[in-house]
Design a protein around this motif. Sequence first.
Motif, short mmCIF file in Angstrom:
data_model
loop_
_atom_site.label_atom_id
_atom_site.label_comp_id
_atom_site.label_asym_id
_atom_site.label_seq_id
_atom_site.Cartn_x
_atom_site.Cartn_y
_atom_site.Cartn_z
N UNK A 35 0.81 -1.22 0.00
CA UNK A 35 0.00 0.00 0.00
C UNK A 35 0.85 1.27 0.00
N UNK A 36 2.07 1.19 0.52
CA UNK A 36 2.95 2.34 0.44
C UNK A 36 3.28 2.69 -1.00
N UNK A 37 3.62 1.68 -1.79
CA UNK A 37 3.86 1.91 -3.21
C UNK A 37 2.59 2.41 -3.90
N UNK A 38 1.46 1.81 -3.54
CA UNK A 38 0.20 2.20 -4.17
C UNK A 38 -0.11 3.67 -3.92
N UNK A 39 0.24 4.17 -2.74
CA UNK A 39 0.00 5.59 -2.44
C UNK A 39 0.82 6.49 -3.37
N UNK A 40 2.04 6.06 -3.70
CA UNK A 40 2.86 6.82 -4.65
C UNK A 40 2.23 6.78 -6.04
N UNK A 144 9.03 12.53 -10.10
CA UNK A 144 9.31 11.19 -9.58
C UNK A 144 8.93 11.17 -8.10
N UNK A 145 8.28 10.10 -7.68
CA UNK A 145 7.76 10.02 -6.32
C UNK A 145 8.46 8.91 -5.55
N UNK A 146 8.85 9.25 -4.31
CA UNK A 146 9.57 8.33 -3.43
C UNK A 146 8.95 8.41 -2.04
N UNK A 147 8.98 7.29 -1.31
CA UNK A 147 8.47 7.27 0.05
C UNK A 147 9.46 7.84 1.04
N UNK A 171 9.47 14.21 -5.41
CA UNK A 171 8.43 14.40 -4.39
C UNK A 171 8.54 13.29 -3.35
N UNK A 172 8.59 13.69 -2.08
CA UNK A 172 8.58 12.73 -0.98
C UNK A 172 7.18 12.55 -0.46
N UNK A 173 6.79 11.29 -0.30
CA UNK A 173 5.43 10.96 0.13
C UNK A 173 5.44 10.34 1.53
N UNK A 174 4.37 10.56 2.31
CA UNK A 174 4.34 10.09 3.70
C UNK A 174 4.50 8.58 3.84
#
Length: 283
Positions: A35-40, A144-147, A171-174
Motif C-alpha cells: 500500500x505504500x507503493x500504491x500511495x505513490x 518522480x515520487x519516493x516514500x 516528491x517525498x510521500x508520507x
Amino acid sequence: MKIISDIKEMQTLAIAARGEGKRISFVPTMGFLHEGHASLLHEGRKRGDLLVLSIFVNPTQFGVGEDFDKYPRDMERDTHIAAAAGVDVVFTPSPVGMYPAGYQTFVDVAELTLPLCGASRPGHFRGVTTVVCKLFNIVQPHIALFGKKDFQQLAVIRQMTVDLNMPVEVVGMPIIREQDGLAMSSRNKYLSSEERTSALCLSRSLQSVRAAYHSGERDAERLKQLVQNIILAEPSATIDYVELRADETLEKVATVDDRTLLALAVRVGATRLIDNCLLGEDD
C-alpha cells in the motif's frame, strides 16, 4: 497497461510522450508492491498524463551477504496492483540490460551518503543513485515520487538531481503504516509472527520520543537513550543505529527542534528494518 522490458522501447515511448506534451509521472520500485507503493502510484496518477512504474531489483545497491537473491518478487501480483492504480506503463528492465558487460560508470553523492545507512551499507547509495540516474534518463519523467520511509535515500536523490541539473521534480510521500504502526516494507515478509510483534518497537519508540519532545524534552542524547531502552527491551531486536539529525544536512544535533529527524535501523531477528520521523510532524 503496457509492460516494457526493452530499454530502447521505453526511452522511445517516453520521448514520444514528451513530444506530445504529456507530463510523465514516475514511481521507481524494486517490486513486491504494498500500500505504500500504491500511495505513490495514486499520487503520480493525479500529477501526470503518463504514469510509469519501474520494477527492478537493483543488484548494485546490495552488498556482499545482503538479500539480493532472496529479495521478495511477485510480478503477477505487482501488475494487478499497478493496473488498479491506473499505471500506464510498467518498465521491467533486466540486470544485463541495465549493466551490460564492461559497465563502469557510477554516480556518487559524497557527503549525504556517509552517515546512517551509508555507514552501515558501504556502496549502497552509489548503487541507488546510479540506477535512479539511469532510470531518469530512460523514463525521462517530469516528476518522480519516493516514500519518506527511506528518508536518507530521498535526500540523496534530491541532491543528485540538483547537482546534475536534472529537470525532475522529486516528491517525498508520507510513510504508510499498518494499523498497529509498523511501517510498510517489502522486507516485512521476512518476519515470523513473533518477530512481527517485536518489530513494533520501532514505531513505539518514535511515538515515545515525539511524546517526550512535545512535553518539552530537547536534549538529543536523552531522547536517543529513550529509543534505545525501548528497542533493547525486545530480545530479538538489535540496534544498527539510532540517530537524531538535521533533516536537510543529516548532520548530528545536540538540541532538537521540529525539523529534527529521528532515524532508526534495527535488526529484528535477521531482518533489517528502518523507520523515521520528524519530531514536529505527525505521520
